[in-house]
Scaffold this motif. Structure first.
Motif, PDB file in Angstrom:
ATOM      1  N   ILE A 211      11.545   8.531  -9.014  1.00  0.00           N
ATOM      2  CA  ILE A 211       9.880   8.464  -8.135  1.00  0.00           C
ATOM      3  C   ILE A 211       9.777   6.382  -7.816  1.00  0.00           C
ATOM      4  O   ILE A 211       9.611   6.351  -6.216  1.00  0.00           O
ATOM      5  CB  ILE A 211       8.984   8.806  -9.013  1.00  0.00           C
ATOM      6  N   ALA A 212       9.729   5.572  -8.586  1.00  0.00           N
ATOM      7  CA  ALA A 212       9.581   4.133  -8.700  1.00  0.00           C
ATOM      8  C   ALA A 212      10.783   4.162  -7.583  1.00  0.00           C
ATOM      9  O   ALA A 212       9.927   2.625  -6.283  1.00  0.00           O
ATOM     10  CB  ALA A 212       9.383   3.654  -9.805  1.00  0.00           C
ATOM     11  N   VAL A 213      11.508   4.388  -7.696  1.00  0.00           N
ATOM     12  CA  VAL A 213      13.031   3.431  -6.833  1.00  0.00           C
ATOM     13  C   VAL A 213      13.230   4.222  -5.302  1.00  0.00           C
ATOM     14  O   VAL A 213      12.496   3.555  -4.985  1.00  0.00           O
ATOM     15  CB  VAL A 213      14.237   4.046  -7.334  1.00  0.00           C
ATOM     16  N   SER A 214      12.551   5.470  -4.966  1.00  0.00           N
ATOM     17  CA  SER A 214      12.350   5.874  -4.221  1.00  0.00           C
ATOM     18  C   SER A 214      10.914   5.410  -3.397  1.00  0.00           C
ATOM     19  O   SER A 214      11.229   5.099  -2.015  1.00  0.00           O
ATOM     20  CB  SER A 214      12.374   7.106  -4.116  1.00  0.00           C
ATOM     21  N   ALA A 215       9.818   4.560  -4.201  1.00  0.00           N
ATOM     22  CA  ALA A 215       8.725   4.746  -3.319  1.00  0.00           C
ATOM     23  C   ALA A 215       8.292   2.783  -2.880  1.00  0.00           C
ATOM     24  O   ALA A 215       8.440   2.898  -1.762  1.00  0.00           O
ATOM     25  CB  ALA A 215       7.719   4.684  -4.781  1.00  0.00           C
ATOM     26  N   LEU A 216      10.119   2.198  -4.002  1.00  0.00           N
ATOM     27  CA  LEU A 216      10.177   1.042  -3.617  1.00  0.00           C
ATOM     28  C   LEU A 216      10.928   1.012  -2.014  1.00  0.00           C
ATOM     29  O   LEU A 216      10.292  -0.184  -0.689  1.00  0.00           O
ATOM     30  CB  LEU A 216      10.560   0.054  -4.357  1.00  0.00           C
ATOM     31  N   ALA A 217      11.720   2.363  -2.137  1.00  0.00           N
ATOM     32  CA  ALA A 217      12.143   2.024  -0.795  1.00  0.00           C
ATOM     33  C   ALA A 217      11.780   2.148  -0.060  1.00  0.00           C
ATOM     34  O   ALA A 217      12.225   1.646   1.342  1.00  0.00           O
ATOM     35  CB  ALA A 217      14.061   2.941  -1.239  1.00  0.00           C
ATOM     36  N   LEU A 218      10.521   3.448   0.246  1.00  0.00           N
ATOM     37  CA  LEU A 218       9.827   3.633   1.211  1.00  0.00           C
ATOM     38  C   LEU A 218       9.218   2.887   1.661  1.00  0.00           C
ATOM     39  O   LEU A 218       8.348   1.974   2.929  1.00  0.00           O
ATOM     40  CB  LEU A 218       9.054   5.053   1.312  1.00  0.00           C
ATOM     41  N   GLY A 219       8.059   1.853   0.847  1.00  0.00           N
ATOM     42  CA  GLY A 219       7.551   0.623   1.500  1.00  0.00           C
ATOM     43  C   GLY A 219       8.147  -0.401   1.395  1.00  0.00           C
ATOM     44  O   GLY A 219       7.736  -1.069   2.836  1.00  0.00           O
ATOM     45  N   LEU A 220       9.511  -0.528   1.780  1.00  0.00           N
ATOM     46  CA  LEU A 220       9.952  -1.385   2.217  1.00  0.00           C
ATOM     47  C   LEU A 220      10.459  -1.475   3.540  1.00  0.00           C
ATOM     48  O   LEU A 220      10.715  -1.766   4.600  1.00  0.00           O
ATOM     49  CB  LEU A 220      12.087  -1.945   1.457  1.00  0.00           C
ATOM     50  N   LEU A 221      11.160  -0.002   3.832  1.00  0.00           N
ATOM     51  CA  LEU A 221      11.438   0.671   5.410  1.00  0.00           C
ATOM     52  C   LEU A 221      10.073   0.466   6.019  1.00  0.00           C
ATOM     53  O   LEU A 221      10.177  -0.267   7.290  1.00  0.00           O
ATOM     54  CB  LEU A 221      11.907   2.337   5.168  1.00  0.00           C
ATOM     55  N   VAL A 222       8.627   0.924   5.636  1.00  0.00           N
ATOM     56  CA  VAL A 222       7.877   0.805   6.133  1.00  0.00           C
ATOM     57  C   VAL A 222       7.418  -0.915   6.051  1.00  0.00           C
ATOM     58  O   VAL A 222       6.856  -1.046   7.457  1.00  0.00           O
ATOM     59  CB  VAL A 222       6.476   0.927   5.335  1.00  0.00           C
ATOM     60  N   ALA A 223       7.695  -1.621   5.222  1.00  0.00           N
ATOM     61  CA  ALA A 223       7.324  -2.764   5.867  1.00  0.00           C
ATOM     62  C   ALA A 223       8.325  -3.500   6.637  1.00  0.00           C
ATOM     63  O   ALA A 223       7.875  -4.634   7.825  1.00  0.00           O
ATOM     64  CB  ALA A 223       7.290  -4.216   4.030  1.00  0.00           C
ATOM     65  N   MET A 224       9.606  -3.378   6.867  1.00  0.00           N
ATOM     66  CA  MET A 224      10.365  -3.768   8.008  1.00  0.00           C
ATOM     67  C   MET A 224      10.435  -3.249   9.338  1.00  0.00           C
ATOM     68  O   MET A 224      10.527  -3.681  10.875  1.00  0.00           O
ATOM     69  CB  MET A 224      12.186  -3.044   7.836  1.00  0.00           C
ATOM     70  N   THR A 225       9.672  -1.994   9.345  1.00  0.00           N
ATOM     71  CA  THR A 225       9.151  -1.839  10.052  1.00  0.00           C
ATOM     72  C   THR A 225       8.083  -1.643  10.934  1.00  0.00           C
ATOM     73  O   THR A 225       7.418  -1.586  12.787  1.00  0.00           O
ATOM     74  CB  THR A 225       9.779  -0.339  10.208  1.00  0.00           C
ATOM     75  N   VAL A 226       7.695  -2.667  10.701  1.00  0.00           N
ATOM     76  CA  VAL A 226       6.302  -3.631  11.790  1.00  0.00           C
ATOM     77  C   VAL A 226       6.529  -4.097  12.086  1.00  0.00           C
ATOM     78  O   VAL A 226       7.304  -4.927  11.938  1.00  0.00           O
ATOM     79  CB  VAL A 226       5.192  -3.468  10.023  1.00  0.00           C
TER      80      VAL A 226
ATOM     81  N   ILE B 109       0.510  -1.660  -0.056  1.00  0.00           N
ATOM     82  CA  ILE B 109       0.174   0.424   0.312  1.00  0.00           C
ATOM     83  C   ILE B 109       0.972   1.786   0.186  1.00  0.00           C
ATOM     84  O   ILE B 109       0.745   2.115  -0.742  1.00  0.00           O
ATOM     85  CB  ILE B 109      -0.682   0.509   1.324  1.00  0.00           C
ATOM     86  N   THR B 110       1.700   1.450   0.614  1.00  0.00           N
ATOM     87  CA  THR B 110       2.671   2.075   0.772  1.00  0.00           C
ATOM     88  C   THR B 110       3.451   2.948  -0.364  1.00  0.00           C
ATOM     89  O   THR B 110       3.145   3.579  -1.146  1.00  0.00           O
ATOM     90  CB  THR B 110       4.184   2.792   1.800  1.00  0.00           C
ATOM     91  N   VAL B 111       3.552   1.617  -1.264  1.00  0.00           N
ATOM     92  CA  VAL B 111       4.257   1.688  -2.053  1.00  0.00           C
ATOM     93  C   VAL B 111       3.783   2.464  -3.482  1.00  0.00           C
ATOM     94  O   VAL B 111       4.039   3.332  -4.208  1.00  0.00           O
ATOM     95  CB  VAL B 111       5.491   0.347  -3.176  1.00  0.00           C
ATOM     96  N   ILE B 112       2.172   1.774  -3.461  1.00  0.00           N
ATOM     97  CA  ILE B 112       1.506   2.455  -4.504  1.00  0.00           C
ATOM     98  C   ILE B 112       0.763   3.421  -4.280  1.00  0.00           C
ATOM     99  O   ILE B 112       1.404   4.698  -5.341  1.00  0.00           O
ATOM    100  CB  ILE B 112      -0.130   1.592  -4.289  1.00  0.00           C
ATOM    101  N   PHE B 113       0.496   4.462  -3.330  1.00  0.00           N
ATOM    102  CA  PHE B 113       0.166   5.682  -3.057  1.00  0.00           C
ATOM    103  C   PHE B 113       1.028   6.181  -2.839  1.00  0.00           C
ATOM    104  O   PHE B 113       1.283   7.605  -3.329  1.00  0.00           O
ATOM    105  CB  PHE B 113      -0.841   5.328  -1.876  1.00  0.00           C
ATOM    106  N   SER B 114       2.714   6.076  -2.741  1.00  0.00           N
ATOM    107  CA  SER B 114       3.716   6.858  -2.306  1.00  0.00           C
ATOM    108  C   SER B 114       3.980   7.403  -3.990  1.00  0.00           C
ATOM    109  O   SER B 114       4.595   7.982  -4.423  1.00  0.00           O
ATOM    110  CB  SER B 114       4.344   6.341  -1.480  1.00  0.00           C
ATOM    111  N   THR B 115       3.940   6.222  -4.760  1.00  0.00           N
ATOM    112  CA  THR B 115       3.867   6.512  -6.009  1.00  0.00           C
ATOM    113  C   THR B 115       2.880   7.787  -6.853  1.00  0.00           C
ATOM    114  O   THR B 115       3.291   8.215  -7.560  1.00  0.00           O
ATOM    115  CB  THR B 115       4.299   4.898  -6.603  1.00  0.00           C
TER     116      THR B 115
END
Length: 86
Positions: A38-53, A14-20
C-alpha cells in the motif's frame, strides 16, 4: 530536468497521504507485506499526480519599440566644435 513547482509538491504529497489512509482503511490489512504494498502504491500514485500537474509556461515579455521620431537633419561637425578653441 526542471525543478518541481510548489503545486506539484503539494498535490503529490496530499495524494500520497490521502491514498495511503484510504487504502489502509479500506483493506483493513495488518500484515507487513500488505502495508508495504500500500505504501509503495501510494508513493507511485503521488508521483504520477505530481508529474501530471501542468508546468507553468514561461512568460513572454514583449519588447517595446522605440518611439518613432521624425527624421532630423544631421548637425555638421563644424557647428558642434567650440569657437574658442583656436
Amino acid at each position: 530536468m526542471p525543478r518541481p513547482t510548489a503545486a506539484q509538491l503539494a498535490y503529490g504529497s496530499i495524494t500520497v497521504i490521502f491514498s495511503t489512509l484510504a487504502m489502509l482503511l479500506l483493506s483493513q490489512t495488518s500484515s507487513t507485506v500488505g502495508i508495504a504494498i500500500i505504501a509503495v502504491s501510494a508513493l507511485a500514485l503521488g508521483l504520477l499526480v505530481a508529474m501530471t500537474v501542468p508546468q507553468p509556461k514561461p512568460r513572454v515579455v514583449a519588447l517595446r519599440k522605440p518611439a518613432q521620431h521624425p527624421a532630423q537633419e544631421p548637425v555638421p561637425a563644424a557647428a558642434t566644435s567650440s569657437k574658442t578653441a583656436a
